[in-house]
Write a protein that holds these residues in place. Structure first.
Motif: not given
Length: 260
Positions: A170-176
């Protein structure tokens, strides 16, 4: 001797066979990533390892002994949905495992034990980068921060096995990417054995030391539930030799794309 052993695991719900003939041996300290089409039993297998669900047949051994039939502190778990307590602050969430251990009825500890719990919680906040947010509630945190908190909470009791079910889905690519790096760092520091379900095959290759692919090898168009999924690929991953795995990675991505 292997650390985690699954022998002929099968799971059925009524007439529907979900998993069949799942057998594997996993060494201590491995990072096992698990991929496969939706509904092929990946999360079911993870729940069996947690003790949340019992197989219809077969069994699991941990360190040469039958696995405890219910979840215990030796097995930590993190789900895609942030599994933290919304009414507790970051610090309180991280102290909770120690307080429940001290008093399951009251959920609180006192005196020296409380100070020890606070010290361990504060050390974990530093590790996961949430020391500045100690007094915030989960609703006041970003998605990535909530997942950091969930991972920190699961790690506090130093589980021998960490089970992750789509923890970054459920995370955005950068946070992931940040969370992937944190997970690898914590895995290397603790030496725990990790099983991680993911729908991202590239993530599976980048994080894992071993890749399991779940799929059905037998199909009956007249009775689609007659057969269950099993481990169709079991690949050791050498991150120092990416060229050797690149072709397999591309083939698996294409296979999953065709099934979507």
């Amino acid at each position: 001797m292997s650390f985690v052993t699954a022998r002929q695991i099968a799971v059925s719900y009524g007439d529907a066979l979900i998993l069949e003939r799942v057998s594997l041996e996993v060494q201590k300290g491995a990072f096992v990533t698990i991929v496969g089409a939706s509904g092929c039993g990946k999360s079911t297998f993870l729940r069996i390892l947690l003790g949340q669900e019992q197989p219809s047949s077969g069994h699991v051994e941990i360190d040469g002994h039958p696995m405890a039939p219910e979840p215990d502190p030796e097995r930590g778990v993190v789900f895609q949905k942030y599994s933290v307590f919304p009414h507790l602050t970051v610090l309180q969430n991280l102290m909770l495992p120690f307080e429940l251990e001290g008093s399951a009825f009251l959920g609180r500890v006192f005196g020296a034990r409380k100070r020890e719990a606070r010290d361990k919680a504060q050390a974990m906040m530093e590790t996961i980068g949430l020391a500045h947010a100690a007094k915030r509630f989960p609703a006041q945190l970003s998605g990535g921060m909530q997942q950091r908190l969930a991972i920190g909470q699961a790690l506090l009791k130093r589980p021998k096995i960490m089970l992750l079910d789509e923890p970054f889905g459920a995370l955005d690519p950068g946070t992931r990417k940040d969370m992937q790096a944190l997970l690898l760092e914590l895995w290397r520091e603790t030496g725990m054995t990790v099983f991680m379900v993911t729908h991202d095959i590239q993530e599976a290759f980048e994080l894992g030391t071993r890749l399991l692919v779940f799929d059905k090898v037998r199909h009956d168009p007249q009775y689609p539930n007659a057969y269950g999924a099993t481990v169709t690929y079991d690949l050791p991953l050498d991150h120092g030799e990416r060229k050797k795995t690149a072709a397999i990675e591309a083939a698996l991505i294409q296979s999953q794309t065709d099934k979507a």
